[in-house]
Design a protein around this motif. Structure first.
Motif, PDB file in Angstrom:
ATOM      1  N   VAL A 137      46.465  32.824  40.216  1.00 43.45           N
ATOM      2  CA  VAL A 137      45.081  33.178  39.889  1.00 43.45           C
ATOM      3  C   VAL A 137      44.756  32.622  38.505  1.00 43.45           C
ATOM      4  CG1 VAL A 137      43.433  35.040  39.551  1.00 43.45           C
ATOM      5  CG2 VAL A 137      45.251  35.291  41.256  1.00 43.45           C
ATOM      6  N   PRO A 138      43.828  31.662  38.403  1.00 42.78           N
ATOM      7  CA  PRO A 138      43.494  31.087  37.097  1.00 42.78           C
ATOM      8  C   PRO A 138      42.929  32.137  36.152  1.00 42.78           C
ATOM      9  CG  PRO A 138      42.499  29.828  38.905  1.00 42.78           C
ATOM     10  CD  PRO A 138      43.044  31.080  39.499  1.00 42.78           C
ATOM     11  N   GLY A 139      43.458  32.171  34.958  1.00 45.88           N
ATOM     12  CA  GLY A 139      43.015  33.180  33.998  1.00 45.88           C
ATOM     13  C   GLY A 139      41.612  32.981  33.493  1.00 45.88           C
ATOM     14  N   CYS A 140      41.018  31.829  33.778  1.00 47.53           N
ATOM     15  CA  CYS A 140      39.689  31.528  33.247  1.00 47.53           C
ATOM     16  C   CYS A 140      38.557  32.107  34.082  1.00 47.53           C
ATOM     17  CB  CYS A 140      39.512  30.017  33.092  1.00 47.53           C
ATOM     18  SG  CYS A 140      39.928  29.068  34.579  1.00 47.53           S
ATOM     19  N   PHE A 141      38.868  32.670  35.257  1.00 45.57           N
ATOM     20  CA  PHE A 141      37.825  33.197  36.131  1.00 45.57           C
ATOM     21  C   PHE A 141      38.014  34.704  36.325  1.00 45.57           C
ATOM     22  CE2 PHE A 141      38.197  28.734  37.576  1.00 45.57           C
ATOM     23  CZ  PHE A 141      36.898  28.316  37.322  1.00 45.57           C
ATOM     24  N   THR A 142      37.166  35.498  35.688  1.00 46.05           N
ATOM     25  CA  THR A 142      37.290  36.950  35.817  1.00 46.05           C
ATOM     26  C   THR A 142      37.056  37.404  37.257  1.00 46.05           C
ATOM     27  OG1 THR A 142      34.960  37.177  35.143  1.00 46.05           O
ATOM     28  CG2 THR A 142      36.640  37.403  33.426  1.00 46.05           C
ATOM     29  N   ARG A 143      36.219  36.674  37.998  1.00 47.59           N
ATOM     30  CA  ARG A 143      35.963  37.034  39.395  1.00 47.59           C
ATOM     31  C   ARG A 143      37.238  36.958  40.214  1.00 47.59           C
ATOM     32  NH1 ARG A 143      34.259  33.970  43.905  1.00 47.59           N
ATOM     33  NH2 ARG A 143      34.057  32.109  42.596  1.00 47.59           N
ATOM     34  N   PHE A 144      38.041  35.933  39.967  1.00 46.07           N
ATOM     35  CA  PHE A 144      39.307  35.797  40.694  1.00 46.07           C
ATOM     36  C   PHE A 144      40.306  36.867  40.252  1.00 46.07           C
ATOM     37  CE2 PHE A 144      38.557  30.935  41.190  1.00 46.07           C
ATOM     38  CZ  PHE A 144      37.541  31.210  42.099  1.00 46.07           C
ATOM     39  N   LEU A 145      40.324  37.165  38.962  1.00 49.80           N
ATOM     40  CA  LEU A 145      41.223  38.205  38.450  1.00 49.80           C
ATOM     41  C   LEU A 145      40.913  39.553  39.086  1.00 49.80           C
ATOM     42  CD1 LEU A 145      41.179  37.242  34.658  1.00 49.80           C
ATOM     43  CD2 LEU A 145      43.016  36.797  36.299  1.00 49.80           C
ATOM     44  N   ASN A 146      39.630  39.821  39.276  1.00 48.91           N
ATOM     45  CA  ASN A 146      39.221  41.082  39.895  1.00 48.91           C
ATOM     46  C   ASN A 146      39.517  41.091  41.390  1.00 48.91           C
ATOM     47  OD1 ASN A 146      38.240  42.136  37.464  1.00 48.91           O
ATOM     48  ND2 ASN A 146      36.218  41.218  37.759  1.00 48.91           N
ATOM     49  N   LYS A 147      39.264  39.964  42.045  1.00 45.43           N
ATOM     50  CA  LYS A 147      39.466  39.895  43.492  1.00 45.43           C
ATOM     51  C   LYS A 147      40.925  40.090  43.876  1.00 45.43           C
ATOM     52  CE  LYS A 147      38.380  37.053  47.539  1.00 45.43           C
ATOM     53  NZ  LYS A 147      37.773  35.790  48.037  1.00 45.43           N
ATOM     54  N   ALA A 148      41.834  39.655  42.998  1.00 43.39           N
ATOM     55  CA  ALA A 148      43.267  39.760  43.301  1.00 43.39           C
ATOM     56  C   ALA A 148      43.716  41.204  43.481  1.00 43.39           C
ATOM     57  CB  ALA A 148      44.083  39.091  42.204  1.00 43.39           C
ATOM     58  N   ARG A 149      42.937  42.146  42.975  1.00 42.06           N
ATOM     59  CA  ARG A 149      43.289  43.562  43.119  1.00 42.06           C
ATOM     60  C   ARG A 149      43.197  44.048  44.562  1.00 42.06           C
ATOM     61  NH1 ARG A 149      40.357  43.654  38.029  1.00 42.06           N
ATOM     62  NH2 ARG A 149      41.684  44.524  36.366  1.00 42.06           N
ATOM     63  N   SER A 150      42.500  43.306  45.401  1.00 43.00           N
ATOM     64  CA  SER A 150      42.288  43.752  46.782  1.00 43.00           C
ATOM     65  C   SER A 150      42.935  42.841  47.823  1.00 43.00           C
ATOM     66  CB  SER A 150      40.782  43.843  47.066  1.00 43.00           C
ATOM     67  OG  SER A 150      40.168  42.575  46.952  1.00 43.00           O
ATOM     68  N   LEU A 151      43.611  41.792  47.392  1.00 43.75           N
ATOM     69  CA  LEU A 151      44.193  40.836  48.328  1.00 43.75           C
ATOM     70  C   LEU A 151      45.593  41.265  48.767  1.00 43.75           C
ATOM     71  CD1 LEU A 151      43.111  37.508  46.588  1.00 43.75           C
ATOM     72  CD2 LEU A 151      42.072  38.596  48.598  1.00 43.75           C
ATOM     73  N   LYS A 152      45.971  40.855  49.982  1.00 46.33           N
ATOM     74  CA  LYS A 152      47.284  41.220  50.534  1.00 46.33           C
ATOM     75  C   LYS A 152      48.342  40.242  50.037  1.00 46.33           C
ATOM     76  CE  LYS A 152      47.781  42.825  54.636  1.00 46.33           C
ATOM     77  NZ  LYS A 152      47.817  43.026  56.104  1.00 46.33           N
ATOM     78  N   VAL A 153      48.675  40.382  48.764  1.00 48.45           N
ATOM     79  CA  VAL A 153      49.700  39.544  48.146  1.00 48.45           C
ATOM     80  C   VAL A 153      50.827  40.431  47.631  1.00 48.45           C
ATOM     81  CG1 VAL A 153      48.081  37.733  47.490  1.00 48.45           C
ATOM     82  CG2 VAL A 153      48.554  39.582  45.884  1.00 48.45           C
ATOM     83  N   ASP A 154      52.010  39.868  47.582  1.00 49.70           N
ATOM     84  CA  ASP A 154      53.143  40.582  46.993  1.00 49.70           C
ATOM     85  C   ASP A 154      53.155  40.406  45.481  1.00 49.70           C
ATOM     86  OD1 ASP A 154      54.690  41.376  49.521  1.00 49.70           O
ATOM     87  OD2 ASP A 154      54.377  39.237  49.803  1.00 49.70           O
ATOM     88  N   SER A 155      52.773  39.198  45.022  1.00 45.23           N
ATOM     89  CA  SER A 155      52.792  38.891  43.599  1.00 45.23           C
ATOM     90  C   SER A 155      51.509  38.170  43.209  1.00 45.23           C
ATOM     91  CB  SER A 155      53.984  37.997  43.242  1.00 45.23           C
ATOM     92  OG  SER A 155      55.211  38.619  43.545  1.00 45.23           O
ATOM     93  N   VAL A 156      50.962  38.583  42.069  1.00 44.11           N
ATOM     94  CA  VAL A 156      49.846  37.876  41.459  1.00 44.11           C
ATOM     95  C   VAL A 156      50.398  37.111  40.266  1.00 44.11           C
ATOM     96  CG1 VAL A 156      47.603  38.071  40.321  1.00 44.11           C
ATOM     97  CG2 VAL A 156      48.212  39.668  42.154  1.00 44.11           C
ATOM     98  N   ILE A 157      50.250  35.777  40.294  1.00 47.47           N
ATOM     99  CA  ILE A 157      50.673  34.968  39.157  1.00 47.47           C
ATOM    100  C   ILE A 157      49.431  34.622  38.349  1.00 47.47           C
ATOM    101  CG2 ILE A 157      51.829  32.879  38.376  1.00 47.47           C
ATOM    102  CD1 ILE A 157      53.335  32.786  40.992  1.00 47.47           C
ATOM    103  N   PHE A 158      49.246  35.316  37.238  1.00 46.66           N
ATOM    104  CA  PHE A 158      48.130  35.030  36.343  1.00 46.66           C
ATOM    105  C   PHE A 158      48.448  33.715  35.627  1.00 46.66           C
ATOM    106  CE2 PHE A 158      48.484  39.601  36.846  1.00 46.66           C
ATOM    107  CZ  PHE A 158      47.178  39.995  37.092  1.00 46.66           C
ATOM    108  N   ASP A 159      47.629  32.714  35.897  1.00 44.09           N
ATOM    109  CA  ASP A 159      47.966  31.367  35.450  1.00 44.09           C
ATOM    110  C   ASP A 159      47.223  31.005  34.162  1.00 44.09           C
ATOM    111  OD1 ASP A 159      49.023  28.869  35.342  1.00 44.09           O
ATOM    112  OD2 ASP A 159      47.856  28.047  37.016  1.00 44.09           O
ATOM    113  N   LEU A 160      48.016  30.741  33.126  1.00 41.72           N
ATOM    114  CA  LEU A 160      47.471  30.249  31.859  1.00 41.72           C
ATOM    115  C   LEU A 160      47.721  28.758  31.700  1.00 41.72           C
ATOM    116  CD1 LEU A 160      48.696  33.137  29.510  1.00 41.72           C
ATOM    117  CD2 LEU A 160      46.480  32.918  30.660  1.00 41.72           C
ATOM    118  N   GLY A 161      48.374  28.156  32.678  1.00 44.85           N
ATOM    119  CA  GLY A 161      48.854  26.780  32.549  1.00 44.85           C
ATOM    120  C   GLY A 161      47.928  25.723  33.087  1.00 44.85           C
TER     121      GLY A 161
END
Length: 281
Positions: free
Chosen positions: A4-28
Protein backbone atom coordinates in the motif's frame (compact mmCIF):
# COMPACT_ATOMS: atom_id res chain seq x y z
CA UNK A 1 0.81 -9.43 1.44
CA UNK A 2 -0.54 -6.22 -0.11
CA UNK A 3 1.74 -3.27 -0.84
CA UNK A 4 0.00 0.00 0.00
CA UNK A 5 1.72 3.24 -1.12
CA UNK A 6 2.15 5.58 1.80
CA UNK A 7 1.36 8.60 -0.34
CA UNK A 8 -2.35 7.79 -0.71
CA UNK A 9 -4.44 8.11 2.45
CA UNK A 10 -7.41 6.56 0.61
CA UNK A 11 -5.43 3.36 0.07
CA UNK A 12 -4.17 3.37 3.67
CA UNK A 13 -7.76 3.58 4.89
CA UNK A 14 -9.09 0.99 2.45
CA UNK A 15 -6.53 -1.58 3.62
CA UNK A 16 -8.38 -1.76 6.94
CA UNK A 17 -11.24 -3.61 5.26
CA UNK A 18 -9.45 -5.82 2.73
CA UNK A 19 -9.00 -9.59 3.12
CA UNK A 20 -5.23 -9.53 3.45
CA UNK A 21 -2.94 -11.26 5.90
CA UNK A 22 -0.30 -8.52 5.76
CA UNK A 23 -0.37 -4.85 4.86
CA UNK A 24 3.00 -3.62 3.60
CA UNK A 25 3.02 0.15 4.02
CA UNK A 26 5.33 1.17 1.22
CA UNK A 27 7.70 4.11 1.60
CA UNK A 28 9.96 2.90 -1.20
CA UNK A 29 9.65 2.55 -4.96
CA UNK A 30 5.95 3.38 -5.19
CA UNK A 31 6.51 6.85 -3.71
CA UNK A 32 7.90 9.77 -5.69
CA UNK A 33 10.87 11.64 -4.24
CA UNK A 34 8.81 14.75 -3.51
CA UNK A 35 6.33 12.67 -1.49
CA UNK A 36 8.77 10.68 0.63
CA UNK A 37 8.45 12.65 3.86
CA UNK A 38 4.69 13.13 3.52
CA UNK A 39 4.26 9.41 2.98
CA UNK A 40 6.29 8.61 6.07
CA UNK A 41 4.11 10.93 8.15
CA UNK A 42 0.89 9.47 6.75
CA UNK A 43 1.99 5.88 7.36
CA UNK A 44 2.93 6.64 10.96
CA UNK A 45 -0.43 8.32 11.53
CA UNK A 46 -2.33 5.42 9.92
CA UNK A 47 -0.59 2.81 12.07
CA UNK A 48 -1.04 4.78 15.27
CA UNK A 49 -4.73 5.30 14.43
CA UNK A 50 -5.21 1.53 14.27
CA UNK A 51 -8.22 -0.23 12.84
CA UNK A 52 -6.29 -2.92 10.95
CA UNK A 53 -7.53 -5.75 13.15
CA UNK A 54 -5.30 -8.81 13.18
CA UNK A 55 -3.63 -7.98 9.91
CA UNK A 56 0.15 -8.06 10.09
CA UNK A 57 1.56 -4.53 9.73
CA UNK A 58 4.86 -4.25 7.85
CA UNK A 59 6.63 -1.12 6.66
CA UNK A 60 8.93 -1.23 3.65
CA UNK A 61 11.53 1.46 4.23
CA UNK A 62 13.80 3.09 1.67
CA UNK A 63 17.39 1.92 1.17
CA UNK A 64 19.44 2.75 4.23
CA UNK A 65 21.98 4.67 2.14
CA UNK A 66 19.26 6.80 0.54
CA UNK A 67 18.33 10.25 1.94
CA UNK A 68 15.24 8.74 3.62
CA UNK A 69 16.08 5.23 4.82
CA UNK A 70 17.51 5.99 8.24
CA UNK A 71 14.71 8.44 9.04
CA UNK A 72 12.13 5.87 7.91
CA UNK A 73 13.52 3.36 10.40
CA UNK A 74 13.58 5.91 13.23
CA UNK A 75 9.99 6.90 12.54
CA UNK A 76 8.46 3.42 12.57
CA UNK A 77 10.63 1.47 15.05
CA UNK A 78 8.42 2.13 18.06
CA UNK A 79 4.90 2.66 16.72
CA UNK A 80 3.63 -0.93 16.90
CA UNK A 81 4.52 -2.47 13.55
CA UNK A 82 4.98 -6.22 13.35
CA UNK A 83 8.07 -6.15 11.13
CA UNK A 84 10.24 -3.90 8.99
CA UNK A 85 10.90 -4.82 5.35
CA UNK A 86 14.33 -3.84 4.04
CA UNK A 87 14.84 -3.62 0.26
CA UNK A 88 17.86 -4.41 -1.89
CA UNK A 89 19.46 -6.84 0.54
CA UNK A 90 22.41 -8.53 -1.18
CA UNK A 91 24.68 -9.80 1.61
CA UNK A 92 24.98 -10.83 5.22
CA UNK A 93 26.47 -7.41 5.96
CA UNK A 94 23.38 -5.73 4.52
CA UNK A 95 21.27 -7.71 7.01
CA UNK A 96 23.52 -6.75 9.92
CA UNK A 97 23.45 -3.09 8.88
CA UNK A 98 19.65 -3.18 8.76
CA UNK A 99 19.48 -4.71 12.24
CA UNK A 100 21.95 -2.16 13.59
CA UNK A 101 19.84 0.70 12.23
CA UNK A 102 16.66 -0.79 13.63
CA UNK A 103 18.20 -1.47 17.04
CA UNK A 104 19.63 2.04 17.24
CA UNK A 105 16.14 3.41 16.58
CA UNK A 106 14.66 1.39 19.46
CA UNK A 107 13.39 -1.51 17.42
CA UNK A 108 15.50 -4.33 18.83
CA UNK A 109 12.28 -6.21 19.63
CA UNK A 110 11.21 -6.36 15.99
CA UNK A 111 11.76 -9.06 13.37
CA UNK A 112 12.76 -8.01 9.89
CA UNK A 113 11.86 -9.10 6.38
CA UNK A 114 14.29 -8.82 3.49
CA UNK A 115 13.76 -8.38 -0.23
CA UNK A 116 15.61 -10.60 -2.67
CA UNK A 117 15.55 -8.62 -5.90
CA UNK A 118 18.80 -9.09 -7.80
CA UNK A 119 20.86 -11.95 -9.28
CA UNK A 120 23.52 -11.31 -6.62
CA UNK A 121 20.92 -11.58 -3.87
CA UNK A 122 19.69 -14.91 -5.26
CA UNK A 123 23.24 -16.26 -5.41
CA UNK A 124 23.86 -15.11 -1.83
CA UNK A 125 20.48 -16.17 -0.50
CA UNK A 126 21.97 -18.61 2.00
CA UNK A 127 24.33 -15.99 3.47
CA UNK A 128 21.40 -13.61 3.75
CA UNK A 129 18.94 -16.07 5.30
CA UNK A 130 21.48 -17.37 7.82
CA UNK A 131 22.61 -13.90 8.91
CA UNK A 132 20.13 -13.60 11.79
CA UNK A 133 17.23 -15.46 13.38
CA UNK A 134 15.35 -12.16 13.41
CA UNK A 135 14.70 -12.62 9.70
CA UNK A 136 11.06 -13.65 9.56
CA UNK A 137 10.55 -13.69 5.82
CA UNK A 138 12.29 -13.59 2.46
CA UNK A 139 10.23 -11.71 -0.14
CA UNK A 140 11.21 -11.99 -3.78
CA UNK A 141 10.98 -8.92 -5.97
CA UNK A 142 10.38 -10.91 -9.12
CA UNK A 143 9.60 -7.93 -11.32
CA UNK A 144 13.01 -6.39 -10.61
CA UNK A 145 14.70 -9.76 -10.87
CA UNK A 146 13.35 -10.72 -14.28
CA UNK A 147 14.42 -7.33 -15.63
CA UNK A 148 17.95 -7.83 -14.38
CA UNK A 149 17.98 -11.36 -15.78
CA UNK A 150 16.98 -9.96 -19.20
CA UNK A 151 14.16 -12.48 -19.09
CA UNK A 152 10.71 -12.36 -20.61
CA UNK A 153 7.43 -12.74 -18.80
CA UNK A 154 5.93 -16.14 -19.64
CA UNK A 155 2.89 -17.94 -18.16
CA UNK A 156 5.07 -20.77 -16.84
CA UNK A 157 7.60 -18.30 -15.36
CA UNK A 158 10.52 -20.32 -16.74
CA UNK A 159 12.99 -17.38 -16.49
CA UNK A 160 12.33 -17.23 -12.74
CA UNK A 161 12.01 -20.87 -11.81
CA UNK A 162 15.60 -21.42 -10.68
CA UNK A 163 15.54 -18.26 -8.56
CA UNK A 164 12.19 -19.15 -7.02
CA UNK A 165 13.28 -22.70 -6.20
CA UNK A 166 16.69 -21.66 -4.88
CA UNK A 167 15.37 -18.98 -2.51
CA UNK A 168 12.61 -21.34 -1.34
CA UNK A 169 15.17 -24.06 -0.60
CA UNK A 170 17.25 -21.63 1.42
CA UNK A 171 14.20 -20.38 3.28
CA UNK A 172 13.15 -23.87 4.27
CA UNK A 173 16.70 -24.77 5.34
CA UNK A 174 16.81 -21.81 7.74
CA UNK A 175 13.12 -21.84 8.72
CA UNK A 176 12.21 -18.53 7.10
CA UNK A 177 8.87 -17.81 5.48
CA UNK A 178 9.19 -17.24 1.73
CA UNK A 179 6.80 -15.07 -0.26
CA UNK A 180 6.53 -14.69 -4.03
CA UNK A 181 6.87 -11.33 -5.77
CA UNK A 182 4.22 -9.18 -7.40
CA UNK A 183 2.53 -9.63 -10.76
CA UNK A 184 2.50 -6.35 -12.66
CA UNK A 185 -0.24 -7.18 -15.20
CA UNK A 186 -3.12 -6.02 -13.04
CA UNK A 187 -5.85 -6.98 -15.52
CA UNK A 188 -4.40 -10.35 -16.56
CA UNK A 189 -6.02 -12.52 -13.91
CA UNK A 190 -5.38 -15.70 -15.86
CA UNK A 191 -1.60 -15.39 -15.64
CA UNK A 192 -1.86 -14.11 -12.07
CA UNK A 193 -3.83 -17.16 -10.99
CA UNK A 194 -1.27 -19.40 -12.69
CA UNK A 195 1.54 -17.58 -10.87
CA UNK A 196 -0.18 -18.09 -7.52
CA UNK A 197 -0.74 -21.78 -8.11
CA UNK A 198 2.78 -22.35 -9.39
CA UNK A 199 4.43 -20.92 -6.29
CA UNK A 200 1.86 -22.55 -4.02
CA UNK A 201 2.73 -25.92 -5.52
CA UNK A 202 6.44 -25.18 -5.14
CA UNK A 203 5.83 -24.62 -1.44
CA UNK A 204 5.76 -20.84 -1.02
CA UNK A 205 3.92 -19.34 1.95
CA UNK A 206 2.12 -16.69 -0.06
CA UNK A 207 2.38 -13.91 -2.60
CA UNK A 208 2.87 -10.17 -2.52
CA UNK A 209 0.32 -8.08 -4.41
CA UNK A 210 -0.12 -4.54 -5.67
CA UNK A 211 -3.87 -4.35 -6.28
CA UNK A 212 -6.99 -5.44 -4.33
CA UNK A 213 -8.45 -7.08 -7.46
CA UNK A 214 -5.78 -9.77 -7.11
CA UNK A 215 -6.77 -10.72 -3.57
CA UNK A 216 -9.53 -13.20 -4.30
CA UNK A 217 -7.36 -15.26 -6.65
CA UNK A 218 -4.42 -15.27 -4.25
CA UNK A 219 -6.51 -16.18 -1.23
CA UNK A 220 -8.18 -18.99 -3.15
CA UNK A 221 -4.85 -20.43 -4.27
CA UNK A 222 -3.18 -20.44 -0.86
CA UNK A 223 -6.18 -21.39 1.30
CA UNK A 224 -6.46 -25.14 1.99
CA UNK A 225 -9.58 -26.63 0.43
CA UNK A 226 -12.14 -28.55 2.46
CA UNK A 227 -11.06 -31.80 0.82
CA UNK A 228 -7.41 -31.14 1.73
CA UNK A 229 -8.33 -30.45 5.34
CA UNK A 230 -10.45 -33.59 5.55
CA UNK A 231 -7.63 -35.66 4.06
CA UNK A 232 -5.18 -34.15 6.56
CA UNK A 233 -7.31 -35.36 9.47
CA UNK A 234 -7.66 -38.74 7.78
CA UNK A 235 -3.88 -39.07 7.40
CA UNK A 236 -3.25 -38.31 11.06
CA UNK A 237 -5.88 -40.75 12.29
CA UNK A 238 -4.99 -43.54 9.86
CA UNK A 239 -1.28 -43.44 10.63
CA UNK A 240 -1.96 -43.33 14.36
CA UNK A 241 -4.11 -46.45 13.99
CA UNK A 242 -1.34 -48.09 11.95
CA UNK A 243 1.28 -47.34 14.58
CA UNK A 244 -0.91 -48.84 17.28
CA UNK A 245 -1.17 -51.95 15.11
CA UNK A 246 2.60 -52.10 14.75
CA UNK A 247 2.90 -50.73 11.20
CA UNK A 248 5.06 -47.74 10.27
CA UNK A 249 3.47 -46.91 6.93
CA UNK A 250 0.09 -47.42 5.27
CA UNK A 251 -1.65 -47.07 1.93
CA UNK A 252 -4.41 -44.46 2.04
CA UNK A 253 -6.53 -43.79 -1.05
CA UNK A 254 -3.80 -45.34 -3.17
CA UNK A 255 -1.05 -43.21 -1.66
CA UNK A 256 1.81 -44.27 0.58
CA UNK A 257 1.59 -42.41 3.89
CA UNK A 258 4.57 -42.06 6.23
CA UNK A 259 5.34 -40.11 9.38
CA UNK A 260 6.47 -36.96 7.56
CA UNK A 261 3.01 -36.71 6.03
CA UNK A 262 1.62 -36.23 9.53
CA UNK A 263 3.70 -33.07 9.97
CA UNK A 264 2.45 -31.76 6.61
CA UNK A 265 -1.13 -32.59 7.58
CA UNK A 266 -0.82 -30.78 10.90
CA UNK A 267 0.50 -27.74 9.06
CA UNK A 268 -2.50 -27.79 6.70
CA UNK A 269 -4.91 -27.96 9.63
CA UNK A 270 -3.10 -25.20 11.52
CA UNK A 271 -3.07 -22.96 8.44
CA UNK A 272 -6.80 -23.49 7.88
CA UNK A 273 -7.50 -22.67 11.52
CA UNK A 274 -5.40 -19.50 11.41
CA UNK A 275 -7.25 -18.34 8.29
CA UNK A 276 -10.59 -19.06 9.93
CA UNK A 277 -9.63 -17.04 13.01
CA UNK A 278 -8.31 -14.17 10.91
CA UNK A 279 -11.50 -13.99 8.85
CA UNK A 280 -13.63 -14.10 11.99
CA UNK A 281 -11.68 -11.18 13.42
Amino acid sequence: MLYVPGCFTRFLNKARSLKVDSVIFDLGDSVLVENKELSRTQVVEAILSGGYGRRELVVRVNDLDSPWGQDDVKAIAKIGVDAVLFPNIESKQDVLDALDALDAAGGSHLPIMVMIESPLAVLRAEDIASASNRIACLILATSDLITQLHGRKTPDRIPLQYSLAHVLLVGRAYKRAVVDGISIDIKDMHSFEMACRLTRDLGFDGKSLVHPNQLAYCNDAFTPKATEIAFAYEVIQALDNAHQAGRGTIMLNGRLVEQHHVAASKRTIALAQMIKELEAA
